[in-house]
Design a protein around this motif. Structure first.
Motif, PDB file in Angstrom:
ATOM      1  N   UNK A   1      -3.837   0.859   4.135  1.00 33.45           N
ATOM      2  CA  UNK A   1      -2.527   1.271   4.633  1.00 33.45           C
ATOM      3  C   UNK A   1      -2.691   1.825   6.041  1.00 33.45           C
ATOM      4  N   UNK A   2      -1.847   1.340   6.955  1.00 30.44           N
ATOM      5  CA  UNK A   2      -1.865   1.798   8.340  1.00 30.44           C
ATOM      6  C   UNK A   2      -0.682   2.719   8.592  1.00 30.44           C
ATOM      7  N   UNK A   3      -0.893   3.744   9.406  1.00 26.33           N
ATOM      8  CA  UNK A   3       0.170   4.650   9.834  1.00 26.33           C
ATOM      9  C   UNK A   3       0.430   4.402  11.316  1.00 26.33           C
ATOM     10  N   UNK A   4       1.675   4.084  11.646  1.00 28.49           N
ATOM     11  CA  UNK A   4       2.077   3.756  13.013  1.00 28.49           C
ATOM     12  C   UNK A   4       3.095   4.776  13.498  1.00 28.49           C
ATOM     13  N   UNK A   5       2.938   5.235  14.720  1.00 22.00           N
ATOM     14  CA  UNK A   5       3.811   6.262  15.268  1.00 22.00           C
ATOM     15  C   UNK A   5       5.112   5.726  15.825  1.00 22.00           C
ATOM     16  N   UNK A   6       5.960   6.645  16.265  1.00 26.41           N
ATOM     17  CA  UNK A   6       7.246   6.267  16.834  1.00 26.41           C
ATOM     18  C   UNK A   6       7.110   5.485  18.133  1.00 26.41           C
ATOM     19  N   UNK A   7       5.922   5.551  18.729  1.00 29.38           N
ATOM     20  CA  UNK A   7       5.668   4.778  19.943  1.00 29.38           C
ATOM     21  C   UNK A   7       5.119   3.390  19.638  1.00 29.38           C
ATOM     22  N   UNK A   8       5.024   3.049  18.351  1.00 29.68           N
ATOM     23  CA  UNK A   8       4.522   1.748  17.966  1.00 29.68           C
ATOM     24  C   UNK A   8       3.016   1.627  17.969  1.00 29.68           C
ATOM     25  N   UNK A   9       2.314   2.734  18.212  1.00 27.11           N
ATOM     26  CA  UNK A   9       0.854   2.716  18.283  1.00 27.11           C
ATOM     27  C   UNK A   9       0.243   3.145  16.952  1.00 27.11           C
ATOM     28  N   UNK A  10      -0.899   2.548  16.631  1.00 26.52           N
ATOM     29  CA  UNK A  10      -1.609   2.890  15.404  1.00 26.52           C
ATOM     30  C   UNK A  10      -2.138   4.320  15.484  1.00 26.52           C
ATOM     31  N   UNK A  11      -1.794   5.132  14.482  1.00 24.11           N
ATOM     32  CA  UNK A  11      -2.300   6.497  14.398  1.00 24.11           C
ATOM     33  C   UNK A  11      -3.605   6.532  13.602  1.00 24.11           C
ATOM     34  N   UNK A  12      -3.636   5.827  12.492  1.00 21.82           N
ATOM     35  CA  UNK A  12      -4.828   5.821  11.654  1.00 21.82           C
ATOM     36  C   UNK A  12      -4.611   4.956  10.442  1.00 21.82           C
ATOM     37  N   UNK A  13      -5.662   4.835   9.628  1.00 18.27           N
ATOM     38  CA  UNK A  13      -5.563   4.001   8.431  1.00 18.27           C
ATOM     39  C   UNK A  13      -6.288   4.657   7.256  1.00 18.27           C
ATOM     40  N   UNK A  14      -5.887   4.237   6.078  1.00 18.81           N
ATOM     41  CA  UNK A  14      -6.499   4.676   4.826  1.00 18.81           C
ATOM     42  C   UNK A  14      -6.906   3.439   4.040  1.00 18.81           C
ATOM     43  N   UNK A  15      -8.042   3.501   3.381  1.00 18.09           N
ATOM     44  CA  UNK A  15      -8.514   2.408   2.530  1.00 18.09           C
ATOM     45  C   UNK A  15      -8.543   2.878   1.077  1.00 18.09           C
ATOM     46  N   UNK A  16      -7.875   2.137   0.223  1.00 16.71           N
ATOM     47  CA  UNK A  16      -7.681   2.516  -1.179  1.00 16.71           C
ATOM     48  C   UNK A  16      -8.998   2.858  -1.862  1.00 16.71           C
ATOM     49  N   UNK A  17      -9.035   4.011  -2.501  1.00 18.06           N
ATOM     50  CA  UNK A  17     -10.248   4.510  -3.145  1.00 18.06           C
ATOM     51  C   UNK A  17     -10.390   4.024  -4.582  1.00 18.06           C
ATOM     52  N   UNK A  18      -9.302   4.047  -5.348  1.00 15.61           N
ATOM     53  CA  UNK A  18      -9.355   3.740  -6.773  1.00 15.61           C
ATOM     54  C   UNK A  18      -8.941   2.288  -7.000  1.00 15.61           C
ATOM     55  N   UNK A  19      -9.929   1.382  -7.066  1.00 13.48           N
ATOM     56  CA  UNK A  19      -9.656  -0.037  -7.216  1.00 13.48           C
ATOM     57  C   UNK A  19      -9.611  -0.386  -8.708  1.00 13.48           C
ATOM     58  N   UNK A  20      -8.455  -0.815  -9.217  1.00 13.70           N
ATOM     59  CA  UNK A  20      -8.330  -1.093 -10.654  1.00 13.70           C
ATOM     60  C   UNK A  20      -8.714  -2.526 -11.006  1.00 13.70           C
ATOM     61  N   UNK A  21      -8.596  -2.860 -12.279  1.00 13.77           N
ATOM     62  CA  UNK A  21      -8.792  -4.217 -12.737  1.00 13.77           C
ATOM     63  C   UNK A  21     -10.254  -4.589 -12.886  1.00 13.77           C
ATOM     64  N   UNK A  22     -10.540  -5.875 -12.719  1.00 13.41           N
ATOM     65  CA  UNK A  22     -11.880  -6.399 -12.938  1.00 13.41           C
ATOM     66  C   UNK A  22     -12.184  -7.465 -11.900  1.00 13.41           C
ATOM     67  N   UNK A  23     -13.380  -8.055 -11.980  1.00 12.48           N
ATOM     68  CA  UNK A  23     -13.774  -9.113 -11.054  1.00 12.48           C
ATOM     69  C   UNK A  23     -13.511 -10.496 -11.623  1.00 12.48           C
ATOM     70  N   UNK A  24     -13.267 -10.599 -12.925  1.00 15.63           N
ATOM     71  CA  UNK A  24     -12.949 -11.873 -13.562  1.00 15.63           C
ATOM     72  C   UNK A  24     -11.980 -11.609 -14.712  1.00 15.63           C
ATOM     73  N   UNK A  25     -11.179 -12.598 -15.108  1.00 16.85           N
ATOM     74  CA  UNK A  25     -10.192 -12.399 -16.180  1.00 16.85           C
ATOM     75  C   UNK A  25     -10.835 -11.922 -17.475  1.00 16.85           C
ATOM     76  N   UNK A  26     -10.133 -11.015 -18.161  1.00 16.27           N
ATOM     77  CA  UNK A  26     -10.597 -10.505 -19.440  1.00 16.27           C
ATOM     78  C   UNK A  26      -9.547 -10.813 -20.500  1.00 16.27           C
ATOM     79  N   UNK A  27      -9.982 -11.318 -21.635  1.00 16.31           N
ATOM     80  CA  UNK A  27      -9.065 -11.722 -22.700  1.00 16.31           C
ATOM     81  C   UNK A  27      -8.222 -10.541 -23.176  1.00 16.31           C
TER      82      UNK A  27
END
Length: 287
Positions: A91-117
């Motif tokens: 997720x990126x945070x952009x200011x009122x001037x249209x400039x990038x302020x900073x970003x966050x990268x999701x910490x809690x990744x759910x699910x799996x790497x392959x389908x599970x029955x």
């Protein structure tokens, strides 16, 4: 490009209502592709942004500058770090001037790497690795703003870490299916469980939360919606009422944070981290 046009239109609506800051959903630029078991590397790569802003998202940043309304946007990020390509749900945070302020990268990744029955196909761990930026808090027009994404909202440490880092407002983007194959008995609680951890997080950490969701039918999957703005008291101050493109707004009273802190949750006065650690040491390791 269609997605960016829709986002610009929504930002214009928010600005017309006097909004100073907006939040868009998780992975707002694409469909939620982790519902598919993809194997074509070129197809997979097409869902990621290698830069932000890029050629298309620059138009959204230009609109923010014109409207003087900042925003947070969820997207799939591909970046070269440490000599290899890494992929994050960002997720990126952009200011009122249209400039990038900073970003966050999701910490809690759910699910799996392959389908599970017997489990709803949710392969987020196949396409993303856990974030490596911690829980940063950014200054936005004198307000301290934190970011979170989807599954993060269900974990109490997300709210606690953001607020210990000084957040007054947390912006959240999410995609949540209406039904889960693995828990049909809990289907009637989906919206309740959506809002519950955010309301608890707002109350226990005395923070404003604005959460934006995809809603309606996307690629055959019904998405829950339920976008909301939650006060530090834990009350829902504004709530989406449809599954279409919808803008909700609320003017957040930041003084309410101090009021709620005085009632129960003044971290500086009541929180005792050194004592918690001591008690843990006395308890010894788990057998």
């Amino acid at each position: 490009m269609e997605a960016v046009d829709r986002l610009i239109h929504l930002l214009e609506q928010a600005a017309a209502r006097g909004a100073e800051l907006a939040v868009f959903p998780e992975m707002a630029l694409t469909t939620f592709f982790p519902r598919w078991n993809l194997n074509d590397d070129a197809e997979i790569a097409g869902y990621y942004e290698s830069q932000f802003p890029g050629p298309q998202t620059q138009l959204l940043c230009d609109a923010a500058r014109k409207l003087k309304t900042g925003f947070a946007l969820g997207y799939s990020e591909s970046v070269e770090e440490g000599g290899r390509v890494r992929r994050f749900n960002t997720m990126a945070l952009v200011g009122q001037d249209g400039e990038l302020i900073g970003r966050y990268r999701k910490m809690h990744i759910p699910g799996s790497e392959s389908p599970e029955e017997g489990t709803t196909v949710h392969l987020e761990r196949r396409y993303f690795e856990p974030g490596n930026l911690g829980f940063p808090v950014f200054a936005y027009r004198g307000v301290r703003v934190g970011l979170a994404l989807c599954n993060d909202r269900r974990w109490p440490e997300t709210w606690r870490m953001l607020c210990l880092n000084g957040a007054q407002v947390v912006l959240v983007g999410y995609n949540t299916p209406v039904l889960l194959d693995e828990a049909p008995a809990l289907a009637h609680l989906r919206m309740f469980h959506n809002h519950l951890p955010m309301q608890a997080g707002a109350y226990q950490n005395t923070v404003w939360i604005a959460a934006s969701a995809k809603a309606g039918l996307e690629e055959g999957q019904a998405l829950l919606g339920g976008s909301c703005i939650i006060a530090p008291s834990g009350e829902i101050a504004s709530l989406a009422s449809s599954v279409g493109d919808e803008v909700i707004t609320h003017r957040a009273d930041l003084d309410l944070i101090a009021t709620c802190q005085r009632v129960n949750f003044d971290f500086a006065r009541y929180r005792r981290p050194s004592e918690y650690a001591l008690i843990s040491e006395r308890a010894g390791p788990l057998e």
